[in-house]
Design a protein around this motif. Structure first.
Motif, PDB file in Angstrom:
ATOM      1  N   HIS A 137       0.809  -1.219   0.000  1.00 36.93           N
ATOM      2  CA  HIS A 137       0.000   0.000   0.000  1.00 36.93           C
ATOM      3  C   HIS A 137       0.837   1.260   0.000  1.00 36.93           C
ATOM      4  CE1 HIS A 137      -4.219  -1.469   1.327  1.00 36.93           C
ATOM      5  NE2 HIS A 137      -3.722  -2.154   0.321  1.00 36.93           N
TER       6      HIS A 137
ATOM      7  N   ASN B  58      -7.366   1.678  -0.593  1.00 37.80           N
ATOM      8  CA  ASN B  58      -7.195   1.558  -2.041  1.00 37.80           C
ATOM      9  C   ASN B  58      -5.853   0.906  -2.360  1.00 37.80           C
ATOM     10  OD1 ASN B  58      -9.419   2.966  -3.797  1.00 37.80           O
ATOM     11  ND2 ASN B  58      -9.170   4.237  -1.965  1.00 37.80           N
TER      12      ASN B  58
ATOM     13  N   ASN C 296      -4.867  -0.063  -5.319  1.00 39.47           N
ATOM     14  CA  ASN C 296      -4.397   0.640  -6.517  1.00 39.47           C
ATOM     15  C   ASN C 296      -4.684   2.123  -6.322  1.00 39.47           C
ATOM     16  OD1 ASN C 296      -3.960   1.828  -9.002  1.00 39.47           O
ATOM     17  ND2 ASN C 296      -4.837   0.121 -10.163  1.00 39.47           N
ATOM     18  N   ARG C 297      -3.624   2.897  -6.167  1.00 39.28           N
ATOM     19  CA  ARG C 297      -3.775   4.314  -5.826  1.00 39.28           C
ATOM     20  C   ARG C 297      -3.561   5.240  -7.016  1.00 39.28           C
ATOM     21  NH1 ARG C 297       0.022   3.800  -0.449  1.00 39.28           N
ATOM     22  NH2 ARG C 297      -1.439   2.614   0.818  1.00 39.28           N
TER      23      ARG C 297
ATOM     24  N   LYS D  47     -15.516   5.834  -7.049  1.00 41.24           N
ATOM     25  CA  LYS D  47     -14.925   4.502  -6.924  1.00 41.24           C
ATOM     26  C   LYS D  47     -13.951   4.418  -5.756  1.00 41.24           C
ATOM     27  CE  LYS D  47     -12.381   0.999  -9.554  1.00 41.24           C
ATOM     28  NZ  LYS D  47     -11.725   0.677 -10.847  1.00 41.24           N
ATOM     29  N   ALA D  48     -13.080   5.437  -5.615  1.00 44.86           N
ATOM     30  CA  ALA D  48     -12.044   5.382  -4.587  1.00 44.86           C
ATOM     31  C   ALA D  48     -12.591   5.601  -3.182  1.00 44.86           C
ATOM     32  CB  ALA D  48     -10.956   6.414  -4.890  1.00 44.86           C
TER      33      ALA D  48
END
Length: 399
Positions: free
Chosen positions: A3, A213, A215-216, A230-231
């Motif tokens: 992350h 998240n 995928n950032r 979405k985030a």
């Protein structure tokens, strides 16, 4: 997937901005700036809410007037957005000699000034003292909330979200979001965070945003409604799960981190937070916190950034502002600022670039309350995410 944003991704964020900088303008050019600065008055608009910081600015102002003949007036502000608005209005009115010469800034306020052409420069990387900035080890000195700095602001200090706990009451504080959820449930009413749009509260929300998240990528680009929806969906789910176990059941929130720190000292809270890793050590030295308080960061990393000084495009004293910015960036001023007894704000300089005498200024024994093991600094999401995050948080939880 980890992350924390990889170093490779951090470098990619800034593109060409992280190329080898053209350090320092030539001696003749800088001497001309110093000569023109002599006799100027610099109106430095900076947050005035902490006496130790105000005292540091007074010291710096005194030294700059004594050494360079530049007078510095600290204009104490509570919200930098008000300074941005003033510069914007003055420019719109055609005021060529504005009331702001230098401003303490970063994040969404820098983004607004840069986008609207409200900044003087580029000047930062031409300052003689910039040669010793740690642009490699501290890439946020050239990336401000994912926005390339492009020399339009000079780095001043480092910050990273840091938690505090009293070892006597909390020997094993939570090290990630999942542990925080479990800890809050096990200790109802003993955990909270400041109410956004307070800076520390918004930073806590952003910390959870990056934690949920994997995928950032979208967080480091200008926000879009689709990316935001979405985030933030897992963020709101995490907060909905956390809030019932918070102080006052998540129906009320402290106004700021200072209030949380006092609640920690009083035993009302088990955790507090700060954006200065040396804050607890500073408070222990001042006997406002017990020496059993320790500081730590989530093991996978916490939000970190650099704070800067910038010169408005219509500054009345741009030369004096550059001289003051250069002084603030020098080893003497940076070491004094890093001294826990005075401020405790981490330096932007690379210690291995300093002379032995300069490095010696930073030598100090570890003190109670300091972070014992630093975690990776996760760069701030793009500055455009702040406003919608705060508005949606207020809509959901601010009533």
């Amino acid at each position: 997937m980890t992350h924390t944003l990889s170093r490779r991704n951090v470098l990619a964020l800034s593109g060409a901005t992280l190329a080898t900088p053209a350090f320092a303008q030539n001696t003749a050019a800088w001497s001309a700036i110093e000569a023109k600065a002599k006799g100027q008055t610099v109106y430095f608009n900076a947050w005035g809410g902490a006496e130790n910081i105000n005292a540091y600015i007074r010291w710096a102002a005194t030294e700059v007037e004594k050494r360079f003949g530049v007078k510095v007036e600290h204009v104490k502000v509570t919200d930098t957005a008000d300074v941005v608005k003033r510069v914007r209005n003055e420019k719109a009115a055609g005021k060529l000699a504005g009331t702001v010469d230098l401003v303490w800034i970063n994040g969404e306020n820098f983004l607004a000034m840069k986008r609207e052409g409200l900044l003087f420069g580029p000047f930062a990387e031409r300052l003689p003292a910039y040669a010793k900035v740690d642009v490699q080890g501290k890439p946020t000195t050239r990336i401000d909330f994912s926005e390339p700095v492009d020399g339009m602001e000079a780095p001043w200090g480092m910050a990273q979200l840091t938690f505090m706990a009293d070892r006597k009451r909390t020997p094993l504080p939570p090290q990630n979001l999942a542990e925080l959820q479990t800890f809050a449930k096990a200790h109802p009413g003993r955990v909270t965070y400041p109410r956004p749009p307070n800076f520390h509260g918004t930073t806590f929300v952003k910390q959870l945003l990056v934690d949920v998240n994997a995928n950032r990528d979208a967080l480091y680009k200008p926000v879009t409604p689709e990316a935001f929806a979405k985030a933030t969906a897992p963020l709101w789910a995490a907060l909905d799960q956390l809030h019932p176990h918070l102080w006052r059941a998540g129906k009320q929130f402290p106004q700021n981190a200072e209030a949380m720190r006092q609640m920690l000292a009083d035993g009302e809270l088990h955790l507090a937070l700060t954006f200065n890793p040396n804050d607890a050590a500073n408070e222990i030295a001042a006997k406002r916190l017990p020496d059993s308080v320790t500081s730590y960061q989530f093991s996978s990393g916490t939000i970190g950034n650099t704070h800067f000084v910038a010169i408005p495009v219509n500054a009345s004293a741009p030369e004096g502002a550059q001289v003051f910015a250069n002084f603030l960036l020098g080893a003497e001023a940076q070491a004094r600022k890093a001294d826990i007894a005075l401020w405790g704000d981490p330096t932007v300089l690379a210690l291995d670039k300093l002379s032995p005498a300069e490095r010696a200024r930073f030598a100090a024994k570890p003190l109670p309350g300091q972070v014992e093991k630093s975690a990776p600094a996760i760069p701030e999401p793009h500055g455009s995410w702040v406003d919608p995050l705060e508005k949606e948080w207020t809509r959901r939880y601010g009533a």
